[in-house]
Write an enzyme that holds these catalytic residues in place. Structure first.
Site, mmCIF file in Angstrom:
data_model
loop_
_atom_site.group_PDB
_atom_site.id
_atom_site.type_symbol
_atom_site.label_atom_id
_atom_site.label_comp_id
_atom_site.label_asym_id
_atom_site.label_seq_id
_atom_site.Cartn_x
_atom_site.Cartn_y
_atom_site.Cartn_z
ATOM 1 N N GLY A 130 8.037 -1.972 2.344
ATOM 2 C CA GLY A 130 7.621 -0.667 2.657
ATOM 3 C C GLY A 130 7.392 -0.622 4.030
ATOM 4 O O GLY A 130 6.893 -1.467 4.584
ATOM 5 N N ILE A 135 4.062 6.015 0.825
ATOM 6 C CA ILE A 135 3.716 7.134 -0.059
ATOM 7 C C ILE A 135 2.103 7.187 -0.032
ATOM 8 O O ILE A 135 1.395 6.166 0.075
ATOM 9 C CB ILE A 135 4.066 6.645 -1.809
ATOM 10 C CG1 ILE A 135 5.483 6.267 -1.680
ATOM 11 C CG2 ILE A 135 3.772 7.727 -2.710
ATOM 12 C CD1 ILE A 135 6.558 7.537 -1.491
ATOM 13 N N LEU A 146 -1.262 4.863 -0.143
ATOM 14 C CA LEU A 146 -1.518 4.225 -1.025
ATOM 15 C C LEU A 146 -1.507 2.748 -0.891
ATOM 16 O O LEU A 146 -0.711 2.262 -0.027
ATOM 17 C CB LEU A 146 -0.524 4.291 -2.339
ATOM 18 C CG LEU A 146 -0.538 5.998 -2.581
ATOM 19 C CD1 LEU A 146 0.351 6.023 -4.069
ATOM 20 C CD2 LEU A 146 -1.853 6.520 -3.169
ATOM 21 N N SER A 147 -2.775 1.997 -1.373
ATOM 22 C CA SER A 147 -2.874 0.779 -1.324
ATOM 23 C C SER A 147 -3.623 -0.106 -2.631
ATOM 24 O O SER A 147 -4.433 0.779 -2.846
ATOM 25 C CB SER A 147 -3.534 0.483 0.122
ATOM 26 O OG SER A 147 -3.944 -1.069 0.048
ATOM 27 N N GLY A 149 1.258 -7.312 -6.942
ATOM 28 C CA GLY A 149 0.880 -6.582 -8.277
ATOM 29 C C GLY A 149 -0.185 -5.463 -8.045
ATOM 30 O O GLY A 149 -0.147 -5.190 -6.677
ATOM 31 N N ASN A 150 -0.957 -5.071 -9.011
ATOM 32 C CA ASN A 150 -1.618 -3.865 -8.857
ATOM 33 C C ASN A 150 -1.001 -2.742 -8.529
ATOM 34 O O ASN A 150 -1.410 -1.988 -7.279
ATOM 35 C CB ASN A 150 -3.029 -4.057 -8.007
ATOM 36 C CG ASN A 150 -4.038 -3.101 -8.111
ATOM 37 O OD1 ASN A 150 -4.436 -2.343 -7.321
ATOM 38 N ND2 ASN A 150 -4.309 -2.858 -9.547
ATOM 39 N N GLU A 168 2.181 4.065 -7.052
ATOM 40 C CA GLU A 168 3.382 5.086 -6.722
ATOM 41 C C GLU A 168 4.311 4.447 -5.445
ATOM 42 O O GLU A 168 5.394 4.436 -5.357
ATOM 43 C CB GLU A 168 2.935 6.441 -6.610
ATOM 44 C CG GLU A 168 2.930 7.060 -7.855
ATOM 45 C CD GLU A 168 4.390 7.260 -8.601
ATOM 46 O OE1 GLU A 168 5.227 7.345 -7.797
ATOM 47 O OE2 GLU A 168 4.250 6.849 -9.587
ATOM 48 N N HIS A 206 4.661 1.307 -4.525
ATOM 49 C CA HIS A 206 5.421 0.266 -5.052
ATOM 50 C C HIS A 206 6.633 0.788 -6.085
ATOM 51 O O HIS A 206 7.618 0.370 -5.914
ATOM 52 C CB HIS A 206 4.702 -0.753 -5.861
ATOM 53 C CG HIS A 206 3.590 -1.579 -5.373
ATOM 54 N ND1 HIS A 206 2.391 -1.334 -5.654
ATOM 55 C CD2 HIS A 206 3.611 -2.599 -4.468
ATOM 56 C CE1 HIS A 206 1.529 -2.241 -5.048
ATOM 57 N NE2 HIS A 206 2.403 -2.859 -4.341
ATOM 58 N N GLN A 265 5.098 -6.250 9.042
ATOM 59 C CA GLN A 265 5.706 -7.073 8.365
ATOM 60 C C GLN A 265 7.019 -6.966 7.863
ATOM 61 O O GLN A 265 7.845 -7.748 7.953
ATOM 62 C CB GLN A 265 5.051 -6.771 6.977
ATOM 63 C CG GLN A 265 5.552 -7.701 5.708
ATOM 64 C CD GLN A 265 4.700 -7.419 4.334
ATOM 65 O OE1 GLN A 265 3.655 -8.189 4.475
ATOM 66 N NE2 GLN A 265 5.142 -6.623 3.316
HETATM 67 P P1 AMP Z 1 1.900 -5.361 -1.663
HETATM 68 O O1 AMP Z 1 1.857 -5.492 -2.988
HETATM 69 O O2 AMP Z 1 0.558 -4.995 -0.992
HETATM 70 O O3 AMP Z 1 2.162 -6.934 -0.999
HETATM 71 O O4 AMP Z 1 3.056 -4.631 -1.324
HETATM 72 C C1 AMP Z 1 4.194 -4.799 -2.006
HETATM 73 C C2 AMP Z 1 5.124 -4.001 -1.269
HETATM 74 O O5 AMP Z 1 5.269 -2.845 -1.430
HETATM 75 C C3 AMP Z 1 5.487 -4.247 0.371
HETATM 76 O O6 AMP Z 1 6.944 -4.095 0.738
HETATM 77 C C4 AMP Z 1 4.668 -2.970 1.018
HETATM 78 O O7 AMP Z 1 5.080 -2.446 2.186
HETATM 79 C C5 AMP Z 1 4.829 -1.944 -0.059
HETATM 80 N N1 AMP Z 1 3.760 -0.775 -0.285
HETATM 81 C C6 AMP Z 1 2.538 -0.903 -0.142
HETATM 82 N N2 AMP Z 1 2.066 0.225 -0.046
HETATM 83 C C7 AMP Z 1 2.877 1.248 0.016
HETATM 84 C C8 AMP Z 1 2.945 2.495 -0.131
HETATM 85 N N3 AMP Z 1 1.905 3.259 0.008
HETATM 86 N N4 AMP Z 1 4.195 3.321 0.102
HETATM 87 C C9 AMP Z 1 5.274 2.565 0.204
HETATM 88 N N5 AMP Z 1 5.469 1.256 0.185
HETATM 89 C C10 AMP Z 1 4.190 0.595 0.089
#
Ligand code: AMP
Length: 283
Positions: free
Chosen positions: A144, A173, A181-182, A27-28, A31, A33, A150
């Site tokens: 991602g 992204i 982005l994070s 969540g949260n 772009e 995601h 991972q």
């Molecule tokens: P998370 O919500 O952080 O667990 O991420 C969910 C998914 O989104 C994972 O597969 C991440 O690798 C991917 N993800 C997180 N940040 C990015 C990004 N900046 N660009 C592309 N994919 C991302």
């Protein structure tokens, strides 16, 4: 978009679908995601997303409680992307009993880099991903490259368990200034946010040095790593690692692998103030 929290209800809704694509998240949404949702749409239909902040993958001193939870904004974004089902289980839905069966990835992948600094992290990740895949049973699942290790560990898990799912990688992204982005970028103060792109710049610097190295032997790979760690520390960061690895297995790159033209990747994790950021760059 249907919002479902119950595993049985999810199964009822997906019955007969054998081309579903799946994007698990915590969540949260940003772009990054959403780019994965679009990629998922190219590989299957319907698109299923999940939002679940998975306690199992957080260490005792990590940010499980403070992890940003923005469900309504996330729902609005997923609606716009044409996501068909949002699976948003509560902890009780996903772990009705204590999750005593866990998936333990092999040490050489799970205990290095992120796994060294976040013990048990990949065990928590693999366990929840296997369970989510079992709930959704998608044809493809998208992850991602931002979380490079991972992605590799999940691919290997899918392979070794012969899971009937294709794991598709999505490109990272970034903000215009290069910061990946994070969800955790929201923790940064404005001064930290201005400093944060230096992490990606450090990786670019390492890449330039490695490419130079393949032409003439100026520094060793480990010297290049150390120089980059020191440079970041000098700017006030607390780097956990900057590591030049082989893409194929994340084993340390050697001069031989460099000469042989093995694809390499530079991975990093570093804290800026209280915020821990990760990034990577392929060579
Ligand atoms: P998370 O919500 O952080 O667990 O991420 C969910 C998914 O989104 C994972 O597969 C991440 O690798 C991917 N993800 C997180 N940040 C990015 C990004 N900046 N660009 C592309 N994919 C991302």
């Amino acid at each position: 978009m249907k919002i479902i929290s119950d595993i049985q209800e999810l199964r009822d809704h997906l019955r007969g679908q054998n081309r579903a694509s799946f994007v698990p998240t915590m969540g949260n949404l940003h772009e990054g995601h959403l780019s994965l949702m679009r990629l998922a749409r190219q590989h299957g239909d319907p698109v299923v997303a999940s939002i679940f902040v998975n306690r199992l993958q957080f260490g005792p001193n990590e940010d499980f409680d403070s992890y940003p939870r923005t469900m309504q904004a996330d729902i609005d974004k997923l609606e716009k992307e044409g996501v068909y089902i949002l699976f948003a289980p509560t902890e009780r839905d996903l772990y009705p009993q204590p999750q005593e069966y866990r998936v333990d990835p092999p040490q050489q992948l799970g205990d290095i880099l992120e796994g060294e600094f976040r013990p048990g992290f990949f065990k928590g990740v693999c366990t929840v991903v296997l369970k989510l895949l079992s709930c959704v049973q998608p044809k493809v699942a998208v992850f991602g490259k931002k979380d490079y290790q991972q992605l590799m560990i999940i691919r290997q898990m899918a392979k070794q368990f012969a899971l009937p799912v294709d794991i598709i990688p999505g490109e990272t992204i970034r903000a215009e200034d290069g910061l990946a982005l994070s969800s955790r970028n929201g923790y940064l103060s404005s001064t930290e946010r201005a400093e944060a792109p230096e992490l990606q710049k450090a990786l670019r610097e390492v890449r330039a040095r490695v490419l130079e190295l393949s032409e003439r032997n100026v520094h060793s790979l480990s010297e290049i790593e150390k120089m980059a760690v020191n440079a970041l520390a000098g700017r006030g960061w607390q780097p956990d690692y900057i590591a030049i690895r082989q893409q194929i297995d994340l084993a340390p790159a050697s001069n031989e692998s460099l000469q042989a033209g093995e694809p390499l990747v530079i991975l990093t994790a570093a804290k800026l103030g209280k915020t821990r950021l990760i990034d990577n760059l392929e060579i």
